[in-house]
Design a protein around this motif. Structure first.
Motif, PDB file in Angstrom:
ATOM      1  N   MET A  62       0.850  -1.190   0.000  1.00 27.30           N
ATOM      2  CA  MET A  62       0.000   0.000   0.000  1.00 27.30           C
ATOM      3  C   MET A  62       0.886   1.240   0.000  1.00 27.30           C
ATOM      4  O   MET A  62       1.793   1.367   0.834  1.00 27.30           O
ATOM      5  N   TYR A  63       0.626   2.139  -0.951  1.00 27.47           N
ATOM      6  CA  TYR A  63       1.443   3.341  -1.112  1.00 27.47           C
ATOM      7  C   TYR A  63       0.614   4.575  -0.811  1.00 27.47           C
ATOM      8  O   TYR A  63      -0.575   4.645  -1.130  1.00 27.47           O
ATOM      9  N   PHE A  64       1.285   5.562  -0.226  1.00 26.65           N
ATOM     10  CA  PHE A  64       0.629   6.794   0.197  1.00 26.65           C
ATOM     11  C   PHE A  64       1.324   7.990  -0.423  1.00 26.65           C
ATOM     12  O   PHE A  64       2.550   8.136  -0.317  1.00 26.65           O
ATOM     13  N   GLY A  65       0.522   8.839  -1.082  1.00 27.46           N
ATOM     14  CA  GLY A  65       1.042  10.073  -1.640  1.00 27.46           C
ATOM     15  C   GLY A  65       1.636   9.895  -3.020  1.00 27.46           C
ATOM     16  O   GLY A  65       1.842   8.775  -3.494  1.00 27.46           O
ATOM     17  N   PRO A  66       1.921  11.007  -3.711  1.00 27.15           N
ATOM     18  CA  PRO A  66       2.554  10.941  -5.036  1.00 27.15           C
ATOM     19  C   PRO A  66       3.982  10.439  -4.910  1.00 27.15           C
ATOM     20  O   PRO A  66       4.644  10.617  -3.893  1.00 27.15           O
ATOM     21  N   GLY A  67       4.447   9.778  -5.960  1.00 28.59           N
ATOM     22  CA  GLY A  67       5.804   9.254  -5.944  1.00 28.59           C
ATOM     23  C   GLY A  67       5.921   7.867  -5.351  1.00 28.59           C
ATOM     24  O   GLY A  67       6.922   7.186  -5.533  1.00 28.59           O
ATOM     25  N   GLU A  68       4.888   7.435  -4.630  1.00 26.56           N
ATOM     26  CA  GLU A  68       4.840   6.082  -4.070  1.00 26.56           C
ATOM     27  C   GLU A  68       6.089   5.757  -3.266  1.00 26.56           C
ATOM     28  O   GLU A  68       6.651   4.669  -3.357  1.00 26.56           O
ATOM     29  N   GLU A  69       6.516   6.677  -2.442  1.00 25.22           N
ATOM     30  CA  GLU A  69       7.688   6.440  -1.610  1.00 25.22           C
ATOM     31  C   GLU A  69       7.311   5.917  -0.230  1.00 25.22           C
ATOM     32  O   GLU A  69       8.119   5.288   0.445  1.00 25.22           O
ATOM     33  N   LYS A  70       6.098   6.197   0.211  1.00 25.90           N
ATOM     34  CA  LYS A  70       5.668   5.821   1.560  1.00 25.90           C
ATOM     35  C   LYS A  70       4.917   4.497   1.493  1.00 25.90           C
ATOM     36  O   LYS A  70       3.860   4.395   0.880  1.00 25.90           O
ATOM     37  N   LEU A  71       5.453   3.475   2.141  1.00 29.32           N
ATOM     38  CA  LEU A  71       4.978   2.098   1.979  1.00 29.32           C
ATOM     39  C   LEU A  71       4.519   1.496   3.296  1.00 29.32           C
ATOM     40  O   LEU A  71       5.165   1.624   4.325  1.00 29.32           O
ATOM     41  N   PHE A  72       3.371   0.798   3.221  1.00 30.99           N
ATOM     42  CA  PHE A  72       2.926  -0.118   4.261  1.00 30.99           C
ATOM     43  C   PHE A  72       2.578  -1.426   3.564  1.00 30.99           C
ATOM     44  O   PHE A  72       1.736  -1.448   2.658  1.00 30.99           O
ATOM     45  N   ALA A  73       3.225  -2.526   3.944  1.00 29.51           N
ATOM     46  CA  ALA A  73       3.024  -3.807   3.262  1.00 29.51           C
ATOM     47  C   ALA A  73       2.513  -4.859   4.237  1.00 29.51           C
ATOM     48  O   ALA A  73       2.837  -4.837   5.436  1.00 29.51           O
ATOM     49  N   TRP A  74       1.734  -5.801   3.695  1.00 29.53           N
ATOM     50  CA  TRP A  74       1.044  -6.785   4.533  1.00 29.53           C
ATOM     51  C   TRP A  74       0.930  -8.108   3.784  1.00 29.53           C
ATOM     52  O   TRP A  74       0.470  -8.150   2.650  1.00 29.53           O
ATOM     53  N   LEU A  75       1.347  -9.186   4.439  1.00 21.43           N
ATOM     54  CA  LEU A  75       1.242 -10.534   3.887  1.00 21.43           C
ATOM     55  C   LEU A  75       0.589 -11.464   4.906  1.00 21.43           C
ATOM     56  O   LEU A  75       1.229 -11.830   5.905  1.00 21.43           O
ATOM     57  N   PRO A  76      -0.680 -11.845   4.719  1.00 18.81           N
ATOM     58  CA  PRO A  76      -1.280 -12.888   5.556  1.00 18.81           C
ATOM     59  C   PRO A  76      -0.729 -14.258   5.137  1.00 18.81           C
ATOM     60  O   PRO A  76      -1.272 -14.943   4.267  1.00 18.81           O
ATOM     61  N   SER A  77       0.354 -14.640   5.745  1.00 20.66           N
ATOM     62  CA  SER A  77       1.083 -15.854   5.360  1.00 20.66           C
ATOM     63  C   SER A  77       0.257 -17.114   5.597  1.00 20.66           C
ATOM     64  O   SER A  77       0.292 -18.056   4.799  1.00 20.66           O
ATOM     65  N   VAL A  78      -0.479 -17.149   6.720  1.00 21.08           N
ATOM     66  CA  VAL A  78      -1.392 -18.262   7.022  1.00 21.08           C
ATOM     67  C   VAL A  78      -2.739 -17.654   7.427  1.00 21.08           C
ATOM     68  O   VAL A  78      -2.953 -17.313   8.591  1.00 21.08           O
ATOM     69  N   PRO A  79      -3.670 -17.494   6.489  1.00 18.02           N
ATOM     70  CA  PRO A  79      -4.982 -16.930   6.838  1.00 18.02           C
ATOM     71  C   PRO A  79      -5.741 -17.754   7.869  1.00 18.02           C
ATOM     72  O   PRO A  79      -6.508 -17.216   8.657  1.00 18.02           O
ATOM     73  N   GLN A  80      -5.533 -19.070   7.840  1.00 19.60           N
ATOM     74  CA  GLN A  80      -6.108 -19.946   8.862  1.00 19.60           C
ATOM     75  C   GLN A  80      -5.303 -21.234   8.897  1.00 19.60           C
ATOM     76  O   GLN A  80      -4.898 -21.755   7.851  1.00 19.60           O
ATOM     77  N   GLY A  81      -5.070 -21.731  10.117  1.00 17.06           N
ATOM     78  CA  GLY A  81      -4.322 -22.975  10.234  1.00 17.06           C
ATOM     79  C   GLY A  81      -4.665 -23.723  11.508  1.00 17.06           C
ATOM     80  O   GLY A  81      -5.265 -23.173  12.443  1.00 17.06           O
ATOM     81  N   LYS A  82      -4.276 -24.980  11.545  1.00  9.90           N
ATOM     82  CA  LYS A  82      -4.477 -25.824  12.721  1.00  9.90           C
ATOM     83  C   LYS A  82      -3.324 -25.609  13.693  1.00  9.90           C
ATOM     84  O   LYS A  82      -2.158 -25.656  13.295  1.00  9.90           O
ATOM     85  N   VAL A  83      -3.660 -25.387  14.959  1.00  6.07           N
ATOM     86  CA  VAL A  83      -2.660 -25.149  15.998  1.00  6.07           C
ATOM     87  C   VAL A  83      -2.600 -26.343  16.936  1.00  6.07           C
ATOM     88  O   VAL A  83      -3.632 -26.859  17.376  1.00  6.07           O
ATOM     89  N   THR A  84      -1.384 -26.784  17.243  1.00  5.63           N
ATOM     90  CA  THR A  84      -1.158 -27.783  18.283  1.00  5.63           C
ATOM     91  C   THR A  84       0.010 -27.307  19.134  1.00  5.63           C
ATOM     92  O   THR A  84       0.880 -26.565  18.655  1.00  5.63           O
ATOM     93  N   GLY A  85       0.038 -27.728  20.385  1.00  5.30           N
ATOM     94  CA  GLY A  85       1.159 -27.342  21.232  1.00  5.30           C
ATOM     95  C   GLY A  85       0.728 -27.110  22.660  1.00  5.30           C
ATOM     96  O   GLY A  85      -0.221 -27.737  23.152  1.00  5.30           O
ATOM     97  N   SER A  86       1.412 -26.174  23.335  1.00  6.23           N
ATOM     98  CA  SER A  86       1.162 -25.983  24.750  1.00  6.23           C
ATOM     99  C   SER A  86       1.487 -24.558  25.173  1.00  6.23           C
ATOM    100  O   SER A  86       2.227 -23.844  24.496  1.00  6.23           O
ATOM    101  N   PHE A  87       0.911 -24.168  26.298  1.00  2.00           N
ATOM    102  CA  PHE A  87       1.333 -22.947  26.976  1.00  2.00           C
ATOM    103  C   PHE A  87       1.528 -23.272  28.455  1.00  2.00           C
ATOM    104  O   PHE A  87       0.940 -24.221  28.988  1.00  2.00           O
TER     105      PHE A  87
END
Length: 359
Positions: A152-177
């Motif tokens: 996602m770019y903000f302003g002219p020139g596209e120098e200001k960046l915010f980037a986002w990658l949902p690497s795992v939108p949903q997954g099965k969790v196993t383990g402990s706390f």
């Protein structure tokens, strides 16, 4: 000539070519380190899960606090655990720069003995702060996804960046706390994403709602980003809906966002919607995704994370950022030709990130 938007999600063929990424394929290196950790940049890897015993957990590996992107590398681990008996733990730990490492060809982030390691399909998340520790495996059930290029770019020139990658939108969790020596073996449903950028978020974004959840055969990621005032409060809607592990809807142009029952939060003084709704209409099918707030998991003022002389400067600049995280009910309705054909409900976690002053 059509006027270029002051804020946009890059999605033209030239954008993919320039960024070296494919439209229909996400590579493990995209979840690797994408910045050099220098002042002005930021990056974090995030994980959350709803667990079988009713607990909720959030783990974030940040190369620096969101409110302090202008700092050099300042590794910060955040670990939040909410238990069904009402106990809640919000832990933060700082690390030396020498204790930080992040691979570039895949996700492998280490803060001392804490780590998030994976390859888009399988991840292991290990974290410990004081009396609370977690050790989880996340197996993807919905493929990696991004809104267009995810940049996602903000302003002219596209120098200001915010980037986002949902690497795992949903997954099965196993383990402990473990809490104070008491260990719990659990399963659950989890999520992992990765963010980075080259400009402090308060200078480009006014606020955002972000949510993810699962109900019945559906998985959803939904966000509504409002750009900073200097970018005309431009709206950037984001939406992804998957059914039985297959993405069926993700065109942001077809999304309408609504809020209802707005109140003023007594901790942050921000307007908070008790109901947020995303409606997706492609002509034949319409999906209505509604999040109804039941509980507050976190409410904090960002200035509380700023210390020393910068805190004084932030107060003089009237910095007013806040972060709120909620739990509640997710409802997904599917309409066809105005007829409701199916409806599902479940629990969900979502957030409100508010950088600007209340409008």
């Amino acid at each position: 000539m059509e006027q270029q938007a002051l804020a946009r999600t890059a999605g033209e063929d030239a954008d993919y070519l320039r960024l070296g990424i494919a439209k229909d394929r996400i590579e493990p290196w995209e979840d690797g380190a994408r910045t050099d950790n220098s002042a002005g940049t930021y990056e974090w890897w995030y994980f959350d899960a709803h667990l079988s015993d009713g607990s909720k957990v959030v783990v974030s590996f940040l190369n620096k606090m969101i409110s302090e992107a202008d700092k050099p590398l300042d590794p910060t681990l955040m670990l939040n655990l909410d238990l069904p008996d009402g106990r809640s733990f919000e832990k933060v730990a700082k690390f030396e720069a020498s204790e930080f490492s992040a691979a570039k060809d895949h996700a492998e982030v280490r803060f001392g003995d804490n780590s998030l390691i994976g390859d888009l399909r399988s991840y292991r998340i290990v974290a410990e702060i004081e009396e609370v520790s977690v050790d989880f495996t996340l197996q993807a059930e919905v493929p990696s996804w991004r809104p267009k290029t995810g940049h996602m770019y903000f302003g002219p020139g596209e120098e200001k960046l915010f980037a986002w990658l949902p690497s795992v939108p949903q997954g099965k969790v196993t383990g402990s706390f473990t809490v104070a020596g008491q260990r719990a073996e659990v399963t659950g449903v989890g999520y992992h994403d990765h963010n980075w950028g080259n400009v402090g978020l308060p200078s480009v974004i006014h606020d955002w709602y972000w949510a993810r959840g699962q109900a019945g055969p559906y998985s959803v990621i939904a966000s509504y980003i409002t750009a900073h005032e200097k970018f005309g409060y431009e709206a950037i809607p984001i939406f992804m809906l998957a059914q039985d592990g297959t993405i069926i809807a993700d065109d942001s142009k077809l999304v309408r966002f609504e809020t209802e029952d707005i109140r003023i939060d007594d901790v942050t003084a921000k307007p908070v919607a008790n109901i947020t709704r995303y409606s997706y209409d492609d002509g034949a099918d319409r999906y209505q995704v509604t999040f109804t707030r039941k509980n507050d998991l976190s409410r904090s003022k960002m200035i509380d994370d700023v210390h020393g002389p910068k805190r004084v400067l932030a107060k003089l600049a009237r910095f007013d950022g806040a972060y709120l995280r909620f739990s509640g009910e997710l409802s997904i309705k599917h309409f066809r030709d105005s007829e409701l054909i199916e409806e599902y409900q479940d629990e969900a976690i979502w957030e409100l990130m508010y950088f600007g002053h209340a409008r």
